[in-house]
Structure formats: structure tokens, C-alpha cells
Design an enzyme around this catalytic site. Sequence first.
Site, mmCIF file in Angstrom:
data_model
loop_
_atom_site.group_PDB
_atom_site.id
_atom_site.type_symbol
_atom_site.label_atom_id
_atom_site.label_comp_id
_atom_site.label_asym_id
_atom_site.label_seq_id
_atom_site.Cartn_x
_atom_site.Cartn_y
_atom_site.Cartn_z
ATOM 1 N N SER A 1 73.747 37.341 16.977
ATOM 2 C CA SER A 1 73.715 38.001 18.024
ATOM 3 C C SER A 1 74.517 37.921 19.031
ATOM 4 O O SER A 1 75.311 37.088 19.235
ATOM 5 C CB SER A 1 72.354 37.795 18.598
ATOM 6 O OG SER A 1 71.000 37.881 17.645
ATOM 7 N N ASP B 1 72.106 22.782 13.022
ATOM 8 C CA ASP B 1 71.945 22.239 11.856
ATOM 9 C C ASP B 1 70.466 21.863 11.860
ATOM 10 O O ASP B 1 70.345 20.719 12.460
ATOM 11 C CB ASP B 1 72.974 21.280 11.435
ATOM 12 C CG ASP B 1 72.908 20.913 9.841
ATOM 13 O OD1 ASP B 1 71.687 21.342 9.120
ATOM 14 O OD2 ASP B 1 73.451 20.123 9.534
ATOM 15 N N ASP C 1 68.484 19.370 6.328
ATOM 16 C CA ASP C 1 69.398 18.480 5.773
ATOM 17 C C ASP C 1 68.814 18.248 4.250
ATOM 18 O O ASP C 1 67.550 18.155 3.732
ATOM 19 C CB ASP C 1 69.293 17.021 6.475
ATOM 20 C CG ASP C 1 69.938 17.101 7.750
ATOM 21 O OD1 ASP C 1 71.157 17.419 7.708
ATOM 22 O OD2 ASP C 1 69.054 16.720 8.813
#
Length: 796
Positions: A250, A322, A325
Site C-alpha cells: 500500500s 516478521d 517463525d
Amino acid sequence: MKTVKKVLFGLLAILILALIGFAIFLNGLKPDYSGKKSLPGLQGEVTTYFDTYGIPHIYADNEKDALKALGYVHAQDRLWQMELLRRVGKGRISEVFGADFVKTDKFFLSLGIDEHTKETLKDLNPNSEVIQLSQAYLDGINEFIKNGPTPVEFYLTGIEKEPFTIEDVYNAVGYMAFSFAMAHKTDPLLTSMRNKLGEAYLNDLAIDSDTSTVWIKNYKGIETDTLGSEISATVMAALDQLPIPQFEGSNSWVIAPEKTKNGKVIFANDPHIGFAQPSVWYEAHVNTPNYEKYGYHLAGVPFPLLGHDRNLAYGLTMFENDDIDFYYEETNPSDSTQYKTAEGWKTYEVVNKTIKVKDGEDVAFTYKKTHHGPVLNNIADQISGGRPVSMSWIYTKPKNQVLYALHGISHAKNIEEFKDALPKIHAPGLNVMYGDAKGNVAWWATAQLYQMPDSLSTKFILDGASGKDEPLRYLDFSENPSATNPPWNYVYSANNQPDTIAGMVYPGYYLPENRAKRIVQLLEEKDQWDKEDVSEMILDVTSPINTNVVTELIKYFDVKQLNAEQLMLVDSLKNWNGEYTLNSTSPTLYHRCEYFMVKNTMEDELGEEMFKQFLSTHLFKRQIGWGAKNIDGVWWDNVLTEDKVETRHDIVMKSFADAWESLVVDLGPDPSEWTWDKVHTLEHQHPFGQVDALRKYFNVGPFPVEGTREVINNLSFPYDGSGFYKVNVGPSTRRIIDFSDVENSISILPTGQSGNPLSKYYKDQAQMYANGEFRKMMLNKKEIEETAESILTFTK
């Protein structure tokens, strides 16, 4: 003869009656935009004005009534979209489309979205305002399901309509949260690349943050196995099959009064989402004595994710942090029901699921879970063996308060109330953009962030057995990156790298600086912005990075190997300003060369399948500009040629030759005919549009469109070697709110407001969108009443 005529006339009469009946049947499937309808449970009358683009302006005496009416009108235009979205997290797509989607259902069931929703529902207070308003919205949907016409897709698939519950709202939000994530495409792939090729090859990839690129600045002054590759392939296959769009990236920027012509904030936002028909957002203007919002709604979610009123505006971009994991687990060699942890052996949790399949037998499957999350090895046949790999996803960890956050930001009266709601968004990671009539501009990164051990790269599969690769702590929201009223007088986000977070560079899957660099360049060089300037900027199709790549690589062209025609086009490319207009030829040549550069550089080492996976990651986008500067990297040599060590010069010249040859084959021998409009097109695809006979009835387009990957007008496409760039991701809306004239703020949708192919609002904005045009977002009641296309009144 008379008998034959009688028979023919009889058959003709039957045919006419059948056609009339069919026309009446189809007409009965259209949404109702006028008249009066009973809506049980209302406290008073609700008046809904539909403007010339089918956008409802809902006026009610209280918010519950307004939300109930919103649920009804949203459903009559988007019930099919709602139906698909709620099914994803629960693994129910195969019920609609058959056995081809069983692996997709397995994958999404194993993520635990539905299980997390069930845990969340146990703690909900049914008497809270959030749940009461949500239930009113759901009651409106269910009233349409009960008494409204059935959308044609339900007839074509044969599925039954079912009532919506609060569980469906949370599952829709859960899908949205996962579709933002990039780790599932990247971490297992990078692990396989390292195991296959070694560290030297990874050192020549743009994996880590590049400190020389444009970062979003904080300001708080005023406030060896191939299992990894198989996992990546499985995830890609599951996502590629989905009949609903994914959230990708975006742009947004908010300009402070000091930089605007009228001394008021100007807000711009264009969330980048996969194109589909219907498009993702449903616009609605809701007005009660105590609440007003012009909002953009996700199918089946009662509170707008984007919105504005006369006091404030807000929008979203993807943070790209992030939040997933992967861990290698270690099974007890003497007891396969156990796995190793730092505290000792624990028992795998075994989860049993059943998937219903259209025109087929039910499919039962089982997967294991560890304290990290689901073990992915049994979600697809091709990864049933090997070392167990589990996935830890932050969305399923903390208490889920996302719905409360959406209620909070949509009901905030000022910047303080708005900010107070943001810590409730733990996932997905979002950049929340803000501007208001008082002159405040702000940006906050919202996500539950966590700190990992120093020197640990979370871009690879981690060690799940030792306990050394676990999160050290969760960060407080005050440590998240943000900027409020910075002295440079604007905030922006283009999914690029944010500045340090809690004293560290936070890991993520940030997009390259291309769009960010252009946004900053344009904002810095000008003051006195107005709405018209911003509308030009949001349509900007210039890439400063691609011209840099051309400048870097063209140094290695051997002009002696080029003919006169090629020299002329190379000279044109050298002088290219980076614009992607429909009649330009430089973009066409550039992207052909770029694809063959990457292919000739990397496919020999990776192999066809792993190379295909690499092209789908943000890492590939980051690699283009970074890799072009790499003079002596190990990737340049073609490992398949034993008698030669290739250099960058060799790869550059071969790639140009390959590009030229392919363009001649595809577009003819005249380079002046290699214009961008012939290769860069946008078609909005409905799930049924994949059937040739139904394509023209359900799909919208195709349209030749300006723009490209990673320019502000980010009309992006996958690289597949075809040389034709079918746009699949781009601005899901373009919104501009000018607080000096908020009632004349502007926006556009990619196709239309309605998802019903029989509605006149199904595709009425599509050509406008392709042309870069806008329409008004009306707030003025008198104007709304005077210009309304139709009025639908709801009574008790």
C-alpha cells in the site's frame, strides 16, 4: 401445413414464455435499491439514499438500526463475497469448488484461525457495545439471507445460504491477517537455498536491511534438505488457488497544514490488494445523531477498516513485519508421540479435521501441533516426510481484540482516542495513517512485536528443540515505530523499512525503496499542495529506481554486438525518464531484459521450481536494484556451462539478446510497436470467469493500464516468463481527503460497488479507474438527498 405452423407457433410461444420467465427470474435476483422493506427489530425508520454509484448513505436515529441496515444492503450487493471469505479460515472452500481445493482447506485449517476464533468467543461479553453493534450488522445480513433474492452464484454452485454469526466476523479478520504475511513464502525457501547452495550465494542476496535506502523515520517529539522449498511450494499453491484477493502492500501519505495551499491536512491512501471481482471494499456512509463515518468495509466485518468524517481520516498500509517463525522440531527416537523442548519431552497435540468436498467423499486428515504451532509436514502430500517443521504465528498467540480496535478507531473523536485503540491490533502488522481537521498528522506501526536473540536471523527455519531461538520478550506498544506531527510536515508509508525499533532494526519483509523514494522526492520538493496535486501524485507512474538499474547495466553493453535498430532502442532506453505510459516502448524492453537478467543469473543454481518461488517473494523485488550493482557476485556464473565462467557482462548481453528475440516473436519486428499497452493489462477476475463461457458475464476488462510494479500507481504483475504482464495487484481504492473541503473529497473503486453481476453498479467505475479518474465521497445530506439515484426505506 397448418398443423406444422401450429406446432411452430406453439414452440415459439413456449420459447417466448421461457425467455420471459428467465428474464423475470434474473430480474428477481437483482438487489433492491428503492422502495420499502421491513427489517425486524428496528427501533425506528432508516432511510438509505443510494448515490449515482450505488453507495448507500444510511440515516438512522441510532447506531444499532444503522448497522442493521448496513448489514442488509452490504449483503444484497456482496453476499457471495461474504460467503467465500468466511469459509477460508474454516477450511470450507472445497464444499463450493470441489476436490481441487482440498489442499488449500488443509493448509488454512492447520493455521488455527478457526480454533483461535473459538477461544476468542469464549471470552466475549455479549452485552458490550462492540458485540451488540456487530450482532445488529449480522442481523441485517441474516434478514437478507432469509427474505432477499439469492445471488446467482449460489444457484450455479448449488450451495445453501446459511446465517452469519460473530464467529464468521473473526474468521474473516483472521484470513486478512494471514494474507499480509510474507514469511511463509520466504523463510522455508531461504533455508533450502542455503542448504543447497551455501552461504556465499546468500551473501549476494538482499536479505538484510540496506542502510543506504529510504527508511520511514520515527518521530516521538510531540507524542540441505529440500523440505523448505516444498513448504514454500505448498503455501504458494494454496494461496494461488484462493478465489478471493490477498492483501499485498500500500501507499499512504498525510500532508500537514504547513505544506498545503489551504492550510489544512490532506490525506491520501491506496491499499494494494489482489484484484478480483468483486473488488474488496464496500463503501458506506453511516449517519446517526451520535455517529458518522464514510467507511470502507471488508465483507462481513461491521466496522470500516478505512474511513473519514469531518473531523478525522484514517487508512492502512501493510507494516510487513516478521510475525511468523518456522521451527525444526525433534521427534523422540523412542516415542514418536513426543518432541523435544528445552524443558524436556512434550507430547504432540494431534488435531483431527474433516473436509466436506463438493461432488466427492469427505476427506479426513490429521496434523500435529507443538507449543510453537502446527507441524506443516502433513498438510500436503509432498511434504509428508522429512524433519518436522512447525509454524509459530503471532495472530494465534495473544488475546484477539482486533474487532474492538476497529470499533475504537472508527468511533474515535480525536487523535488521543484514536491512538488508544491501536494497541489492540496484535496482528496483522499495519501502518495506521492519520490526519485530522485540527492539523494533526500521524503514523503508527501496529503489531505485537517481539525481540529475538541477538545475531539470530528469523529469515531461516529456526531450532525448535534447544530453546535458544525463542522470543526474549514482547515489546510494549510505546516501543513501536511511529511519527506524530514531525517537523518535516508529513508522514508516509510505502511498506518500506522503518527506522530502528526499541534500539534494533526489526526483521521484516519490507518492500524496496522504489515507491518510498518517489513519495519522499515529490513531497520534499514542493509546498502548497492541494487536492488536485495529490490526485496527480497518487497516479504517478515514474520509477527512479528502474532508471538507475538501466544506467548501471547499460555500462556493460557491447555496442559492437548490436545492430542499428538495437542501438537506437538502447539509446532511447538510456534517455528514458522512468515513466510507464501506454504508448512508451522503453518499459516493455526494460521488463523483458529484467526478467531474463534474473532468469539467466539465478535459475541455473535454483532450478525451475525454486526460481519460480523466488519470483513470488518481496526478496526478489529488493534484489533487482541491489543485485544490479553487484559486480563480481557468485550468481553471475552459469553453473551449467563447464567450460566457461560467465561475468556480469556476459549475462547482460545474453539477457538483452533473449529479450529482443522474444519481443520480435511476440510483438513483431518493428520496435516502435512494442508499446506498453500491448503487454500491461488489467482484468478483474470472478471465480466463475475462469470458465470461458462465463468470462464475459462475470469478469471485468481487460483494460490496458499505465503503471507497473513498485511505482506509486502500483499496478503490479507476476513474472512468469510469458512477457505479458497481467496485472493482479494494485490500488484497491484511491482516496484523497482534503480537510479544507472535506465534503468534496474523492475516491474510486476498481470495478464497482456491487458484487452482483446483474446490478448496474457491478462495473460502472472500471473504465474510470483504468483512466485514473475519481468521483466524490459525499457527506452533505442536502446534496445526497437532491442527487440520490434511489431511496430504500427500512421500517419495523
